[in-house]
Design a protein around this motif. Structure first.
Motif, PDB file in Angstrom:
ATOM      1  N   CYS A   1       0.851  -1.191   0.000  1.00 58.22           N
ATOM      2  CA  CYS A   1       0.000   0.000   0.000  1.00 58.22           C
ATOM      3  C   CYS A   1       0.891   1.247   0.000  1.00 58.22           C
ATOM      4  O   CYS A   1       1.832   1.339   0.787  1.00 58.22           O
ATOM      5  CB  CYS A   1      -0.897  -0.004   1.232  1.00 58.22           C
TER       6      CYS A   1
ATOM      7  N   ASN B   1       0.735   3.064   3.700  1.00 55.67           N
ATOM      8  CA  ASN B   1       1.297   2.487   4.929  1.00 55.67           C
ATOM      9  C   ASN B   1       2.217   1.292   4.700  1.00 55.67           C
ATOM     10  O   ASN B   1       2.742   0.733   5.651  1.00 55.67           O
ATOM     11  CB  ASN B   1       0.177   2.104   5.906  1.00 55.67           C
TER      12      ASN B   1
ATOM     13  N   ALA C   1       1.474  -1.702   3.828  1.00 55.25           N
ATOM     14  CA  ALA C   1       0.872  -2.997   4.157  1.00 55.25           C
ATOM     15  C   ALA C   1       0.775  -3.884   2.922  1.00 55.25           C
ATOM     16  O   ALA C   1       0.458  -3.413   1.828  1.00 55.25           O
ATOM     17  CB  ALA C   1      -0.512  -2.800   4.756  1.00 55.25           C
TER      18      ALA C   1
ATOM     19  N   SER D   1      -0.892  -6.085   0.441  1.00 59.51           N
ATOM     20  CA  SER D   1      -2.280  -6.043  -0.018  1.00 59.51           C
ATOM     21  C   SER D   1      -2.461  -7.007  -1.183  1.00 59.51           C
ATOM     22  O   SER D   1      -1.603  -7.096  -2.056  1.00 59.51           O
ATOM     23  CB  SER D   1      -2.643  -4.625  -0.453  1.00 59.51           C
TER      24      SER D   1
ATOM     25  N   CYS E   1      -6.230  -2.777   0.110  1.00 59.83           N
ATOM     26  CA  CYS E   1      -5.570  -2.586   1.401  1.00 59.83           C
ATOM     27  C   CYS E   1      -6.627  -2.730   2.485  1.00 59.83           C
ATOM     28  O   CYS E   1      -7.563  -1.929   2.553  1.00 59.83           O
ATOM     29  CB  CYS E   1      -4.908  -1.212   1.499  1.00 59.83           C
ATOM     30  N   GLU E   2      -6.481  -3.742   3.338  1.00 62.84           N
ATOM     31  CA  GLU E   2      -7.475  -3.969   4.382  1.00 62.84           C
ATOM     32  C   GLU E   2      -7.037  -3.446   5.749  1.00 62.84           C
ATOM     33  O   GLU E   2      -7.726  -3.674   6.742  1.00 62.84           O
ATOM     34  CB  GLU E   2      -7.848  -5.450   4.463  1.00 62.84           C
ATOM     35  N   SER E   3      -5.934  -2.728   5.807  1.00 59.44           N
ATOM     36  CA  SER E   3      -5.463  -2.185   7.085  1.00 59.44           C
ATOM     37  C   SER E   3      -6.480  -1.210   7.656  1.00 59.44           C
ATOM     38  O   SER E   3      -6.875  -0.251   6.992  1.00 59.44           O
ATOM     39  CB  SER E   3      -4.132  -1.457   6.917  1.00 59.44           C
ATOM     40  N   GLN E   4      -6.864  -1.450   8.895  1.00 56.75           N
ATOM     41  CA  GLN E   4      -7.884  -0.639   9.534  1.00 56.75           C
ATOM     42  C   GLN E   4      -7.458   0.817   9.713  1.00 56.75           C
ATOM     43  O   GLN E   4      -8.277   1.724   9.617  1.00 56.75           O
ATOM     44  CB  GLN E   4      -8.237  -1.249  10.893  1.00 56.75           C
ATOM     45  N   ASP E   5      -6.179   1.043   9.923  1.00 54.40           N
ATOM     46  CA  ASP E   5      -5.687   2.399  10.176  1.00 54.40           C
ATOM     47  C   ASP E   5      -5.287   3.157   8.911  1.00 54.40           C
ATOM     48  O   ASP E   5      -4.607   4.165   8.978  1.00 54.40           O
ATOM     49  CB  ASP E   5      -4.506   2.348  11.146  1.00 54.40           C
ATOM     50  N   CYS E   6      -5.745   2.683   7.757  1.00 46.97           N
ATOM     51  CA  CYS E   6      -5.371   3.291   6.482  1.00 46.97           C
ATOM     52  C   CYS E   6      -6.621   3.674   5.701  1.00 46.97           C
ATOM     53  O   CYS E   6      -7.558   2.887   5.590  1.00 46.97           O
ATOM     54  CB  CYS E   6      -4.518   2.305   5.680  1.00 46.97           C
TER      55      CYS E   6
ATOM     56  N   LYS F   1     -12.081  -1.956   7.722  1.00 49.68           N
ATOM     57  CA  LYS F   1     -11.543  -0.665   8.150  1.00 49.68           C
ATOM     58  C   LYS F   1     -12.426   0.046   9.184  1.00 49.68           C
ATOM     59  O   LYS F   1     -12.037   1.069   9.712  1.00 49.68           O
ATOM     60  CB  LYS F   1     -11.363   0.243   6.929  1.00 49.68           C
TER      61      LYS F   1
END
Length: 164
Positions: free
Chosen positions: A19, A22, A24, A26, A53-58, A84
């Motif tokens: 990503c 961040n 991450a 993906s 991108c499945e990062s919660q903080d992104c 997210k």
């Protein structure tokens, strides 16, 4: 839906991408998913491989390795991205509208959840459309099973079940 013989086949691109926001890892997502869920696509949308991108903080949801391709963020999508979200309702099944709260409520009221079995029956009946409804483009059954296990192990949910 992927076609290894097409000009831009999934065989020609990496299975994962970093990503841009961040870093991450993906996974690839089909262009059909992107086109189905992005609120407004640019007229000059490139035919390139996108990643989820499945990062919660992104805030980034979809991106391509091609720096000229547009990046799509949470606000650009037609649906909430369950992976997210931190506030209810948190979607876990896009085809049949189940949320994390539905799983919790069923466990509180009955001590178990039948949602995964109900979704499985619908999948067998060929009634799902994950590739155009789920932002990941994948089947939700793994997410639903994981959320069910998390709820069953959650002491607050367990305590509420005992109190009922």
């Amino acid at each position: 839906m992927s076609d290894c013989c097409s000009a831009k086949s999934s065989c020609d691109v990496p299975a994962v991408g970093a990503c841009p926001a961040n870093g991450a890892r993906s996974k690839r997502v089909d262009m059909l998913t992107v086109k189905s869920l992005v609120r407004q696509l640019p007229l000059s949308m490139p035919n390139t491989q996108y990643y989820f991108c499945e990062s919660q903080d992104c805030e980034v949801v979809y991106f391509a390795l091609d720096a000229q391709a547009p990046v799509f963020r949470r606000a650009d999508l037609l649906v909430r991205v369950g992976a997210k979200e931190i506030e209810d309702p948190i979607p876990v099944c896009y085809c049949f509208g189940f949320t994390r709260g539905d799983i919790q409520a069923e466990i509180i009221n009955t001590g178990r959840s039948t949602i995964a079995a109900r979704i499985s029956a619908e999948i067998k009946a060929d009634n799902c459309a994950c590739e155009v409804k789920n932002p990941s483009g994948k089947c939700c059954l793994g997410t639903v099973t994981r959320e069910t296990q998390n709820c069953l192990l959650n002491p607050l949910v367990a305590a509420a079940n005992v109190a009922v």
